[in-house]
Write a protein that holds these residues in place. Structure first.
Motif, short mmCIF file in Angstrom:
data_model
loop_
_atom_site.label_atom_id
_atom_site.label_comp_id
_atom_site.label_asym_id
_atom_site.label_seq_id
_atom_site.Cartn_x
_atom_site.Cartn_y
_atom_site.Cartn_z
N ALA A 64 48.30 32.06 40.16
CA ALA A 64 48.03 33.06 41.20
C ALA A 64 46.78 33.87 40.85
CB ALA A 64 49.23 33.99 41.35
N TRP A 65 46.59 34.17 39.57
CA TRP A 65 45.39 34.91 39.14
C TRP A 65 44.14 34.04 39.25
CZ3 TRP A 65 43.95 39.76 38.28
CH2 TRP A 65 44.95 40.73 38.25
N LEU A 66 44.29 32.74 39.12
CA LEU A 66 43.16 31.85 39.39
C LEU A 66 42.70 32.04 40.84
CD1 LEU A 66 43.81 28.32 37.80
CD2 LEU A 66 41.85 29.81 37.41
N GLY A 67 43.70 32.13 41.74
CA GLY A 67 43.37 32.36 43.15
C GLY A 67 42.73 33.71 43.39
N ARG A 68 43.23 34.74 42.71
CA ARG A 68 42.65 36.08 42.86
C ARG A 68 41.21 36.12 42.36
NH1 ARG A 68 47.12 40.57 41.11
NH2 ARG A 68 45.35 41.94 41.57
N MET A 69 40.96 35.37 41.29
CA MET A 69 39.61 35.31 40.76
C MET A 69 38.67 34.69 41.79
SD MET A 69 38.20 33.77 37.10
CE MET A 69 39.54 32.65 37.01
N ASP B 208 39.13 34.60 45.04
CA ASP B 208 39.00 35.53 46.17
C ASP B 208 38.01 36.64 45.88
OD1 ASP B 208 40.89 34.02 47.45
OD2 ASP B 208 42.57 35.35 46.98
N ALA B 209 37.88 37.01 44.57
CA ALA B 209 36.96 38.08 44.18
C ALA B 209 35.53 37.56 44.04
CB ALA B 209 37.42 38.70 42.87
N GLY B 210 35.34 36.28 44.29
CA GLY B 210 33.99 35.73 44.20
C GLY B 210 33.57 35.37 42.79
N VAL B 211 34.53 35.34 41.87
CA VAL B 211 34.23 34.98 40.49
C VAL B 211 34.65 33.53 40.28
CG1 VAL B 211 34.66 35.48 38.06
CG2 VAL B 211 34.59 37.34 39.72
N GLU B 212 33.72 32.70 39.90
CA GLU B 212 34.02 31.28 39.71
C GLU B 212 34.75 31.07 38.39
OE1 GLU B 212 30.71 28.72 40.12
OE2 GLU B 212 30.18 29.43 42.14
N ALA B 213 35.90 30.43 38.48
CA ALA B 213 36.65 30.12 37.27
C ALA B 213 35.90 29.07 36.45
CB ALA B 213 38.05 29.61 37.63
N ASP B 214 35.99 29.19 35.14
CA ASP B 214 35.38 28.17 34.29
C ASP B 214 36.46 27.23 33.79
OD1 ASP B 214 36.72 29.69 32.46
OD2 ASP B 214 34.96 30.33 31.33
N VAL B 215 36.04 26.20 33.11
CA VAL B 215 36.99 25.19 32.65
C VAL B 215 37.98 25.77 31.65
CG1 VAL B 215 35.54 24.36 30.74
CG2 VAL B 215 37.16 22.80 31.83
N THR C 59 33.82 39.78 35.33
CA THR C 59 33.34 38.46 34.91
C THR C 59 34.54 37.50 34.81
OG1 THR C 59 33.63 38.86 32.55
CG2 THR C 59 31.54 39.58 33.55
N VAL C 60 34.23 36.24 34.52
CA VAL C 60 35.31 35.28 34.36
C VAL C 60 36.24 35.69 33.23
CG1 VAL C 60 33.98 33.79 32.79
CG2 VAL C 60 35.83 32.81 34.15
N ASN C 61 35.70 36.38 32.21
CA ASN C 61 36.53 36.82 31.09
C ASN C 61 37.48 37.93 31.48
OD1 ASN C 61 35.27 34.98 29.40
ND2 ASN C 61 33.71 36.43 28.74
N SER C 62 37.13 38.69 32.51
CA SER C 62 38.03 39.75 32.99
C SER C 62 39.35 39.14 33.43
CB SER C 62 37.39 40.50 34.17
OG SER C 62 36.07 40.89 33.87
N TYR C 63 39.27 37.99 34.09
CA TYR C 63 40.47 37.34 34.61
C TYR C 63 41.11 36.37 33.61
CZ TYR C 63 39.03 39.06 39.21
OH TYR C 63 38.70 39.87 40.27
N SER C 64 40.27 35.70 32.82
CA SER C 64 40.82 34.65 31.95
C SER C 64 41.77 35.19 30.88
CB SER C 64 39.69 33.86 31.29
OG SER C 64 38.90 34.69 30.47
N THR C 65 41.54 36.44 30.43
CA THR C 65 42.47 37.00 29.44
C THR C 65 43.86 37.19 30.04
OG1 THR C 65 41.66 39.21 30.02
CG2 THR C 65 40.70 38.18 28.09
N ILE C 66 43.90 37.56 31.33
CA ILE C 66 45.19 37.72 32.02
C ILE C 66 45.84 36.36 32.21
CG2 ILE C 66 46.29 38.46 34.17
CD1 ILE C 66 44.08 40.57 34.44
N ILE C 67 45.05 35.39 32.64
CA ILE C 67 45.56 34.02 32.85
C ILE C 67 46.12 33.46 31.55
CG2 ILE C 67 44.85 31.66 33.41
CD1 ILE C 67 42.79 32.96 35.36
N ASP C 68 45.38 33.69 30.46
CA ASP C 68 45.81 33.18 29.16
C ASP C 68 47.16 33.78 28.75
OD1 ASP C 68 45.53 31.78 26.67
OD2 ASP C 68 44.92 33.66 25.73
N ARG C 69 47.31 35.09 28.92
CA ARG C 69 48.56 35.74 28.52
C ARG C 69 49.72 35.26 29.38
NH1 ARG C 69 50.96 36.51 24.56
NH2 ARG C 69 48.89 37.03 23.75
#
Length: 863
Positions: free
Chosen positions: A342-347, A349-356, A320-330
């Motif tokens: 870069a993790w925004l881009g990976r998200m 690429d994985a088909g998960v839409e980033a949220d605000v 989910t978006v939370n799977s990636y956002s915790t990494i982005i936050d850290r």
């Protein structure tokens, strides 16, 4: 179809493990979707989103379990994990003997209706009336109040009525009632209280179920009490209750909150093993994986976090978006914004839409770093990907412009915000105000405050303080006074920042008396004066040179427990230095060290300057040595002060020594350095040496100024070498960049006068006038003296009258005085002319006898 629907409903509301799994998967998915939609309007950190979903699942499961609750055999008693006494509750009326009747049912229904409407006082009032009557409330009535207060977060009232139920002896509360109380404790993060009520359940005649334990686990998770969570999971098994996915999720969240990635991984693996071996309902879902990813991210182990994203995909669980956002936050918090992007881009690429929220994490970092360029680029990327900015996003962008003083940029973001249909809030407008504060634009800040009122946004203390700060920057003291009055009229209570701005604005304009008045008002209002407020006042007082007053203010700071900064001590030491008071400057430097404040280069340089002012070269050099011993490197100001001390003492050799040391330390000399060195040579009577250093200045990358030349010209005059002085004056004008100062001309005039060449001296005086330079009294006196010596008494008298017409005082006696002219006329036998000059001397303002070298106020070498 009806049968299929009935089977589906039965399965969905089943208390079996498979039913729990089905509910968890479906409701978890719906919850994640709802949170993501809500996040567009109200951004919430990922960890809290997932904790909220788990809590919601806990409440739903509690309700379903309670509906199917049946009396069960007593389970094993949970192990004691600390004892928590419950505080005494307010006494309630004793319940009368139980009586049956339809009235109770009606009251119970009305209580439930009031509780559902949120009118707890009305529900409680009904219960108290029932207690006061002959009818005894049933356990249902008590349960309604206990559950209602617990759901509202009023634990004290819930516990009070729970105690009343126990004393009434009308029956035991049901499991759902107790679970709601425990769940309320969990929401408040009160682990000990949740544990207490779980342990009390058997004593109340209620057996804990899975949801009871899950509620305690949730409390432990919220508080990050990992050891306690693990202990209660074991206790749950020992009590015969099978942990479900919600139980494991709570433990995993406890691991995440505690930043224990290893424990999180081990518990996730345990759930996976148990799911594959015995219970498929324990197969971890996205929430479980995200908790582990969150724990790894908090530990800054991004590689392990990435591993678990891959592992969840391999297990068929969609990140989910939370799977990636915790990494982005850290990554953003660690300062690795490139990695975060870069993790925004990976998200993507994985088909998960980033949220605000994901973008806001990075924008927040750019905002703190005042990196407008990267922030604007990321903002545009967010828009291009169809992510709609929210209020927080725009506020971050406004802050980026405001922190750099870009008022136009801040206003442009406000306009974009409105165009997007998002109304700026108080934070938006207050943040935009900061841009105007930095530039001292009072009108701009006032405009935003007026916009607040038009938008029905009530200005707060921050709003008014921003305008006061802008007034301080703009040095508009009267406007600041007016806004302070408005602040009070709006019903706000001024704080330390408000008073500090008032002190600063008056200190900035030099109104020390008014600044002190505001300091007194601040203390009378009970606001603790800040170090900044005192510092502004002390800087103003030190500029006036009022050393005792500065000392009193610093003593007051110490007495009130306000930290005295190094800059504040430096202001006092500098004031002492300007007075040439070495002992006082040294005393305060020592006291600075005694108070644990680190002296810096400015502290030492000020003391060295005081030594220079007092012509105490050895003392100045000793302080440089102490400075180096303390590990503080001297700068150009320090060296200039020492060389200035050498100049005042006429020690050219020591001045050259310090210049060499300065160059060896890699400190570039400036024009003041060389001027002090030239002055040292001139004072030592070594004209050739002074000329060499003047000639060498351009080769060192420093261009001479008028002081450089005038020092050498004056030295030539002192050596009675007027032709040499003329040559240097010609060289000074040769480039066309420098115009001789009055001091230069006066030095040449006086040099020719001393040499006895009245004609040449008068010629240079005329040249001086044509150059719009003002002759000094010393130059006129020198011309008078040379004309008296050469017998040109009429010319001497003319220069004396010209001197008086220029507003200069005439020497009483001695060479160049009116008395010397009168005596010369008398000796020539012209008594009438002598008497006329004496009468002129009587009417003219006088000054002490002129010194042979003239007087000039030129400041040779102030550092």
């Amino acid at each position: 179809m009806t049968g299929i629907a009935s089977d589906a409903i039965a399965l969905f509301t089943s208390t079996s493990n498979f039913g729990v799994m089905a509910r968890t998967v479906v409701l978890g998915g719906l919850g994640t979707f709802s949170v993501n939609v809500t996040g567009m309007k109200l951004p919430v950190p990922a960890a809290y989103e997932e904790l909220a979903i788990v809590a919601a699942l806990l409440v739903i499961e509690l309700a379903i379990q309670s509906r199917a609750h049946v009396a069960a055999a007593p389970a094993k008693k949970a192990p004691k994990i600390g004892k928590v006494p419950v505080a005494p509750r307010a006494e309630l009326p004793e319940a009368p003997a139980a009586k049956s009747g339809g009235a109770q049912s009606e009251v119970s229904l009305r209580m439930q209706a009031a509780a559902r409407a949120g009118d707890l006082p009305a529900a409680e009032a009904m219960m108290k009336r029932l207690l006061a009557s002959e009818a005894s409330p049933s356990v249902v009535c008590y349960g309604v109040l206990i559950s209602a207060f617990a759901k509202a977060g009023d634990l004290e009232s819930a516990e009070r009525w729970l105690g009343a139920l126990r004393r009434a002896g009308v029956g035991a509360p049901n499991t759902i009632c107790m679970n709601i109380v425990i769940n309320a404790c969990a929401k408040q993060g009160d682990v000990a209280r949740a544990e207490y009520w779980l342990r009390q359940m058997p004593a109340l005649g209620v057996q804990p179920d899975a949801m009871s334990y899950n509620a305690v686990l949730d409390a432990c998770a919220r508080a990050g009490e990992l050891a306690r969570a693990e202990g209660w999971l074991r206790a749950m098994r020992e009590a015969g209750q099978q942990p479900n996915l919600v139980s494991y999720s709570s433990v995993l969240h406890a691991c995440a909150v505690a930043s224990d990635a290893k424990k999180a991984e081990s518990w996730l693996v345990a759930a996976m093993v148990e799911a594959s071996a015995a219970d498929a309902t324990l197969k971890p879902n996205a929430i479980c994986y995200n908790a582990v990813i969150h724990a790894c991210s908090k530990a800054s182990d991004i590689d392990r976090a990435a591993h678990w994203i891959s592992a969840m995909v391999a297990q068929g669980v969609q990140p989910t978006v939370n799977s990636y956002s915790t990494i982005i936050d850290r990554l953003a918090k660690n300062g690795d914004v490139e990695g975060a992007e870069a993790w925004l881009g990976r998200m993507a690429d994985a088909g998960v839409e980033a949220d605000v929220v994901s973008y806001n994490m990075i924008l927040c970092k750019y905002s703190r770093a005042e990196d407008a360029g990267h922030a604007i680029r990321l903002f545009q990327q967010m828009l291009s990907r169809g992510v709609r900015p929210n209020t927080v996003c725009y506020n971050l962008m406004i802050n980026i412009h405001a922190r750099s003083g870009d008022a136009q940029g801040a206003m442009r973001r406000l306009k974009e915000m409105r165009a997007a249909g998002i109304a700026p809030d108080r934070i938006s407008l207050n943040t935009a105000m900061k841009a105007f504060v930095r530039g001292g634009d009072v009108r701009g800040a006032e405009m935003l405050l007026q916009e607040m009122r038009r938008s029905s946004v009530q200005p707060d203390l921050y709003s008014y303080n921003a305008i006061l700060a802008a007034c301080a920057r703009a040095k508009e003291s009267q406007r600041a006074e007016q806004w302070f009055v408005r602040l009070c009229e709006d019903g706000l209570v001024a704080d330390a920042m408000s008073y500090g701005a008032m002190i600063e604005v008056h200190a900035q304009v030099g109104d020390v008396r008014r600044a002190e008045t505001w300091l007194n008002r601040m203390e009378e209002a009970g606001a603790q004066p800040s170090s900044h407020a005192y510092s502004a006042l002390i800087q103003a007082v030190s500029r006036l040179g009022d050393v005792p007053r500065v000392e009193r203010l610093i003593v007051a700071m110490v007495d009130r427990g306000v930290e005295v900064s190094g800059g504040t001590y430096n202001a006092l030491i500098s004031a002492c230095a300007k007075k040439g008071d070495i002992e006082r400057a040294e005393r305060w430097l020592r006291q600075m060290a005694e108070k644990g404040v680190q002296a810096d280069v400015a502290s030492y340089s000020a003391v060295i300057h005081a030594c220079a002012k007092a012509n105490d070269l050895s003392r100045a050099e000793a302080w440089v040595a102490k400075m180096e011993e303390a590990g503080t490197d001297a700068n150009v100001v320090t060296y200039n002060s020492v060389i200035n001390a050498c100049a005042r003492c006429g020690d050219a050799h020591r001045a050259e020594h310090w210049l060499e040391k300065m160059l060896a330390k890699g400190v570039a000399p400036g024009v003041l350095t060389y001027n002090s060195l030239i002055n040292a040579c001139a004072k030592a009577g070594d004209l050739a040496r002074a000329e060499r250093w003047l000639t060498a200045m351009p080769t060192h990358g420093v261009q001479p100024d008028d002081v450089s030349y005038s020092t050498v010209i004056h030295a030539c005059g002192t050596r009675r070498d007027p032709r040499r002085a003329e040559q240097w004056l010609d060289k000074m004008q040769a480039g066309g960049a420098l115009q001789p100062s009055a001091f230069c001309y006066n030095s040449v005039v006086q040099a020719w006068s001393r040499a006895g060449d009245a004609t040449r001296a008068a010629t240079w005086l005329e040249t001086m006038r044509r150059g719009s330079a003002e002759p000094t009294a010393a130059s006129y006196s020198a011309l008078v003296a040379v004309h008296v010596r050469t017998g040109a008494l009429a010319e001497a008298e003319a220069f004396a009258r010209e001197m008086m017409a220029a507003g200069h005082a005439v020497p009483r006696n001695g060479p160049g005085s009116l008395a010397s002219i009168a005596n010369a006329w008398q000796m020539r036998g012209d008594g009438a002319r002598a008497a006329q000059v004496r009468r002129l001397a009587t009417d003219a303002p006088s000054m002490p006898p002129a010194s042979g070298r003239g007087s000039s106020s030129q400041n040779w070498s102030s550092p």
